[in-house]
Design a protein around this motif. Sequence first.
Motif, PDB file in Angstrom:
ATOM      1  N   VAL A   1      29.884  59.604  45.490  1.00  0.00           N
ATOM      2  CA  VAL A   1      28.466  59.892  45.711  1.00  0.00           C
ATOM      3  C   VAL A   1      27.826  60.225  44.370  1.00  0.00           C
ATOM      4  O   VAL A   1      28.472  60.807  43.507  1.00  0.00           O
ATOM      5  N   PHE A   2      26.566  59.823  44.216  1.00  0.00           N
ATOM      6  CA  PHE A   2      25.795  60.166  43.009  1.00  0.00           C
ATOM      7  C   PHE A   2      25.003  61.430  43.339  1.00  0.00           C
ATOM      8  O   PHE A   2      23.944  61.357  43.960  1.00  0.00           O
ATOM      9  N   LEU A   3      25.560  62.571  42.973  1.00  0.00           N
ATOM     10  CA  LEU A   3      24.920  63.861  43.237  1.00  0.00           C
ATOM     11  C   LEU A   3      24.063  64.202  42.024  1.00  0.00           C
ATOM     12  O   LEU A   3      24.587  64.556  40.964  1.00  0.00           O
ATOM     13  N   GLU A   4      22.753  64.044  42.173  1.00  0.00           N
ATOM     14  CA  GLU A   4      21.860  64.213  41.009  1.00  0.00           C
ATOM     15  C   GLU A   4      20.416  64.303  41.483  1.00  0.00           C
ATOM     16  O   GLU A   4      20.061  63.735  42.527  1.00  0.00           O
TER      17      GLU A   4
ATOM     18  N   TRP B   1      34.289  53.232  47.865  1.00  0.00           N
ATOM     19  CA  TRP B   1      32.992  53.027  48.536  1.00  0.00           C
ATOM     20  C   TRP B   1      31.976  54.018  47.971  1.00  0.00           C
ATOM     21  O   TRP B   1      32.037  55.204  48.273  1.00  0.00           O
ATOM     22  N   LEU B   2      31.068  53.504  47.150  1.00  0.00           N
ATOM     23  CA  LEU B   2      29.972  54.324  46.616  1.00  0.00           C
ATOM     24  C   LEU B   2      28.746  54.078  47.505  1.00  0.00           C
ATOM     25  O   LEU B   2      27.731  53.546  47.086  1.00  0.00           O
ATOM     26  N   GLY B   3      28.906  54.456  48.771  1.00  0.00           N
ATOM     27  CA  GLY B   3      27.826  54.232  49.743  1.00  0.00           C
ATOM     28  C   GLY B   3      26.611  55.090  49.445  1.00  0.00           C
ATOM     29  O   GLY B   3      25.503  54.759  49.875  1.00  0.00           O
ATOM     30  N   ALA B   4      26.802  56.184  48.738  1.00  0.00           N
ATOM     31  CA  ALA B   4      25.676  57.073  48.407  1.00  0.00           C
ATOM     32  C   ALA B   4      25.395  56.989  46.907  1.00  0.00           C
ATOM     33  O   ALA B   4      25.658  57.919  46.152  1.00  0.00           O
ATOM     34  N   HIS B   5      24.874  55.856  46.480  1.00  0.00           N
ATOM     35  CA  HIS B   5      24.550  55.639  45.060  1.00  0.00           C
ATOM     36  C   HIS B   5      23.055  55.809  44.836  1.00  0.00           C
ATOM     37  O   HIS B   5      22.615  56.423  43.872  1.00  0.00           O
ATOM     38  N   ALA B   6      22.262  55.214  45.740  1.00  0.00           N
ATOM     39  CA  ALA B   6      20.795  55.336  45.673  1.00  0.00           C
ATOM     40  C   ALA B   6      20.284  55.075  47.088  1.00  0.00           C
ATOM     41  O   ALA B   6      21.030  54.580  47.931  1.00  0.00           O
ATOM     42  N   VAL B   7      19.035  55.414  47.332  1.00  0.00           N
ATOM     43  CA  VAL B   7      18.439  55.124  48.644  1.00  0.00           C
ATOM     44  C   VAL B   7      17.770  53.752  48.538  1.00  0.00           C
ATOM     45  O   VAL B   7      16.871  53.565  47.714  1.00  0.00           O
TER      46      VAL B   7
ATOM     47  N   ARG C   1      35.876  61.912  54.154  1.00  0.00           N
ATOM     48  CA  ARG C   1      37.210  62.556  54.190  1.00  0.00           C
ATOM     49  C   ARG C   1      37.794  62.441  55.596  1.00  0.00           C
ATOM     50  O   ARG C   1      38.972  62.120  55.765  1.00  0.00           O
ATOM     51  N   ASP C   2      36.959  62.669  56.603  1.00  0.00           N
ATOM     52  CA  ASP C   2      37.454  62.586  57.985  1.00  0.00           C
ATOM     53  C   ASP C   2      37.896  61.168  58.333  1.00  0.00           C
ATOM     54  O   ASP C   2      38.715  60.970  59.235  1.00  0.00           O
ATOM     55  N   ALA C   3      37.347  60.186  57.617  1.00  0.00           N
ATOM     56  CA  ALA C   3      37.751  58.790  57.854  1.00  0.00           C
ATOM     57  C   ALA C   3      38.970  58.413  57.005  1.00  0.00           C
ATOM     58  O   ALA C   3      39.379  57.247  56.989  1.00  0.00           O
ATOM     59  N   GLY C   4      39.525  59.394  56.267  1.00  0.00           N
ATOM     60  CA  GLY C   4      40.778  59.151  55.551  1.00  0.00           C
ATOM     61  C   GLY C   4      40.630  58.791  54.082  1.00  0.00           C
ATOM     62  O   GLY C   4      41.618  58.427  53.436  1.00  0.00           O
ATOM     63  N   LEU C   5      39.409  58.860  53.558  1.00  0.00           N
ATOM     64  CA  LEU C   5      39.206  58.470  52.160  1.00  0.00           C
ATOM     65  C   LEU C   5      39.406  59.655  51.212  1.00  0.00           C
ATOM     66  O   LEU C   5      39.076  60.796  51.537  1.00  0.00           O
ATOM     67  N   THR C   6      39.922  59.362  50.031  1.00  0.00           N
ATOM     68  CA  THR C   6      39.970  60.321  48.925  1.00  0.00           C
ATOM     69  C   THR C   6      38.538  60.503  48.422  1.00  0.00           C
ATOM     70  O   THR C   6      37.743  59.570  48.476  1.00  0.00           O
ATOM     71  N   LEU C   7      38.230  61.691  47.897  1.00  0.00           N
ATOM     72  CA  LEU C   7      36.833  61.956  47.519  1.00  0.00           C
ATOM     73  C   LEU C   7      36.634  62.032  46.006  1.00  0.00           C
ATOM     74  O   LEU C   7      37.449  62.622  45.288  1.00  0.00           O
ATOM     75  N   ARG C   8      35.537  61.458  45.554  1.00  0.00           N
ATOM     76  CA  ARG C   8      35.148  61.502  44.144  1.00  0.00           C
ATOM     77  C   ARG C   8      33.640  61.747  44.074  1.00  0.00           C
ATOM     78  O   ARG C   8      32.917  61.423  45.012  1.00  0.00           O
ATOM     79  N   LEU C   9      33.171  62.266  42.969  1.00  0.00           N
ATOM     80  CA  LEU C   9      31.736  62.517  42.819  1.00  0.00           C
ATOM     81  C   LEU C   9      31.264  62.117  41.433  1.00  0.00           C
ATOM     82  O   LEU C   9      31.982  62.346  40.450  1.00  0.00           O
ATOM     83  N   HIS C  10      30.038  61.562  41.351  1.00  0.00           N
ATOM     84  CA  HIS C  10      29.305  61.498  40.097  1.00  0.00           C
ATOM     85  C   HIS C  10      28.552  62.828  40.010  1.00  0.00           C
ATOM     86  O   HIS C  10      27.677  63.098  40.833  1.00  0.00           O
ATOM     87  N   GLY C  11      28.894  63.673  39.030  1.00  0.00           N
ATOM     88  CA  GLY C  11      28.259  64.977  38.989  1.00  0.00           C
ATOM     89  C   GLY C  11      27.932  65.435  37.584  1.00  0.00           C
ATOM     90  O   GLY C  11      28.584  65.042  36.615  1.00  0.00           O
TER      91      GLY C  11
ATOM     92  N   THR D   1      21.872  66.846  35.236  1.00  0.00           N
ATOM     93  CA  THR D   1      21.630  68.254  35.573  1.00  0.00           C
ATOM     94  C   THR D   1      22.847  68.798  36.305  1.00  0.00           C
ATOM     95  O   THR D   1      23.559  68.053  36.983  1.00  0.00           O
ATOM     96  N   GLU D   2      23.066  70.097  36.196  1.00  0.00           N
ATOM     97  CA  GLU D   2      24.126  70.728  36.990  1.00  0.00           C
ATOM     98  C   GLU D   2      23.574  70.926  38.393  1.00  0.00           C
ATOM     99  O   GLU D   2      22.717  71.784  38.617  1.00  0.00           O
ATOM    100  N   SER D   3      24.028  70.124  39.326  1.00  0.00           N
ATOM    101  CA  SER D   3      23.454  70.163  40.674  1.00  0.00           C
ATOM    102  C   SER D   3      24.480  70.561  41.723  1.00  0.00           C
ATOM    103  O   SER D   3      24.339  70.221  42.899  1.00  0.00           O
ATOM    104  N   GLY D   4      25.532  71.250  41.311  1.00  0.00           N
ATOM    105  CA  GLY D   4      26.499  71.763  42.290  1.00  0.00           C
ATOM    106  C   GLY D   4      27.672  70.847  42.562  1.00  0.00           C
ATOM    107  O   GLY D   4      28.408  71.048  43.533  1.00  0.00           O
ATOM    108  N   ALA D   5      27.883  69.855  41.712  1.00  0.00           N
ATOM    109  CA  ALA D   5      28.967  68.898  41.983  1.00  0.00           C
ATOM    110  C   ALA D   5      30.349  69.539  41.855  1.00  0.00           C
ATOM    111  O   ALA D   5      31.244  69.250  42.655  1.00  0.00           O
ATOM    112  N   ILE D   6      30.540  70.399  40.866  1.00  0.00           N
ATOM    113  CA  ILE D   6      31.877  70.975  40.668  1.00  0.00           C
ATOM    114  C   ILE D   6      32.247  71.902  41.834  1.00  0.00           C
ATOM    115  O   ILE D   6      33.333  71.735  42.419  1.00  0.00           O
TER     116      ILE D   6
END
Length: 401
Positions: free
Chosen positions: A210-213, A173-179, A230-240, A244-249
């Motif tokens: 999530v697209f963190l950018e 679920w890439l629910g946070a891709h764009a607004v 995570r609280d809903a049981g999903l494994t987490l992944r990030l576009h980071g 720009t280095e925006s704190g994803a790591i």
Amino acid sequence: MRLLVRDLAQLATPAGREAPLRGAALGEVDVIDDAFVLCDGETIEAVGRMRDLPSIAGDVVELDGRGLCAVPGLVDCHTHAAFGGDRVEEFSLRAAGASYEELHAAGGGILSTVRATRALGEDGLRAAVERHRDWMRAAGTTTFEAKSGYGLDNDTELASLRAIRDAGGVPTWLGAHAVPPEFDDADAYLDFALTEVLPEAAAIAEAADVFLERGAFDAAQARRYLAACRDAGLTLRLHGDQFTESGAIPLAIELGARSVDHLEATGDAGVEALAASGVTGVLLPASALFLDRPMPPARTLVDAGAGVALASDFNPGSSFTESLPLVCSLAATQLRLSPAEALAACTVNAAHVLGRAGRIGRLAPGFRADIALLDAPDWRYLAYHLGGRVVDRVIVGGELA
Ligand code: NIG
Ligand code: FE
């Protein structure tokens, strides 16, 4: 049914049983010349040299492997295969000098694919994902992950996840891709997504992304989104670290994410932090090539001991290719990875990103009988045959596909 693939020129598989493979172990591939693979139903029963082939009692279907090499079916752990329309117009504008970020800021980019995807409806989405899965399969991919993220409303996000799951993919679920346009700001959109979409998305998807950018979601918004997922049981992944280095790591490490993907902008501190963590870095060189961006620091990451995987990032805007063999060619020519490292990165390590390293990504007894047969005298043609038709056919779960 038992299936015997015999007289293969070579069989190549990442060595050992560890996952993810890191450092020197990433480049260790077992190669068997003049080889066979014996499959029993969905599972590999044996692999070995033809001269050691046991006598097989009962019915067995034989496949002539002369002139072919067997490698594990490729695992694409990062795609955006649930989309409608195309971005060929934007591609032409970029060829004339427009930048990806400018097009995005002007309401094109991801949001133009959101419009086309919403217009497809559930049946159209299913047809699109199946078509894209078949493209991937023809290029050797036997397991694919795919993200939603081009719906950004309740119905289209959930329809995307169902279409991916029902096409045999691993849904994220890439629910946070764009607004999306009906919301004024990212926080208001996240309120909606986490309240209205997450409960049902979590029942279908395995992971959240999530697209963190700059211009998408910032670190605080990404933290809020990922913590709820995570609280809903999903494994987490990030576009980071794509632009720009925006704190994803640091965020990925803080939250115990499975992967952080892209990393074209990652500097030395990020490399060190990732290498010291259990988070896998997913490298997407076809996306860097397609957008004419710098390549991610792959060699430095591997030498520092980070777990890395390779994936296509297949999507209509930033990486319109379904080909992992092409990605392996880019790894060998642009990322300074060896063909062996590239193979492990899009088999074992990609399987690890998808939580399936005990069952796919290797050709060994007990693993799923997912096999890519290369039209080649040497398995390294996987990376060597740049843009060519290197995959002759695939076997999925013990059956010729
Ligand atoms: O991984 N960076 C964000 N998402 C995709 C691109 C999506 C698009 O352009 O449609 C990516 O590159
Ligand atoms: Fe992506």
